[in-house]
Enzyme design. Sequence first.
Site, PDB file in Angstrom:
ATOM      1  N   ASN A 130       8.272  -4.133   3.371  1.00 36.57           N
ATOM      2  CA  ASN A 130       6.812  -3.902   3.546  1.00 36.57           C
ATOM      3  C   ASN A 130       6.514  -3.897   4.994  1.00 36.57           C
ATOM      4  O   ASN A 130       5.882  -3.107   5.518  1.00 36.57           O
ATOM      5  CB  ASN A 130       5.986  -4.745   2.656  1.00 36.57           C
ATOM      6  N   HIS A 190       0.804  -1.169  -0.072  1.00 33.98           N
ATOM      7  CA  HIS A 190       0.004  -0.089  -0.075  1.00 33.98           C
ATOM      8  C   HIS A 190       0.956   1.206  -0.027  1.00 33.98           C
ATOM      9  O   HIS A 190       1.738   1.385   0.696  1.00 33.98           O
ATOM     10  CB  HIS A 190      -0.944  -0.019   1.408  1.00 33.98           C
TER      11      HIS A 190
END
Length: 204
Positions: free
Chosen positions: A131, A100
């Site tokens: 991440n 994201h």
Amino acid sequence: VRPIFSLFLVVTLPCVAARSDNLAYGAPCKKGVQVVDRVGYALGYSEKYEQPLWVSYRLTAEEALTKVARRAEDFRPDPAICTGSALIEDYRRSGYDRGHLAPAADMAWSAQAMSDCFYLSNMSPQVNAFNGGIWAKLEKWVRGVAIREQKVFVVTGPLFETNVVHKTIGPSRVVVPEYFYKVIYDETPPEKMIGFIVPNAPNK
């Protein structure tokens, strides 16, 4: 001296009429980028790289503390991208996370914002340890700043080295960034700003 990567952070007048405060300072406009403004964030999508070159949004203390929406996990193509966004199969068995750029944890204040942040137009290929590691820590730190300072404006996205052959994933040939950037503008006086450039790799 040649630049080691291309950066798209020239703030201009908005490319589109803003429906929210996510384009309050304008859009980092660039030829070939489609601007989409949503409830929780705005983005500039690049067909060339099959991901946004930037995502921008304001995060207030109230939003950072409000948890009315659970993480959706509803990854899907974005019908708003006129050239077609990346696809689920681009990331499947690629070895990269659907990372994201507008974080799900920043969108928990609204069911619509949470749902919208799972469009693949908000994703970029990220190394798993990046991440879930330093990038997640940085996102959490930004939420802490928003709570402490009442409101911040965030611009974030991928960076690509110049004059190199980039790795791509999937049938859409989503380009894997070498770095990610995040710029945080603290709007509460005394105003201040900080920026980060982090390699897309496991690191401390």
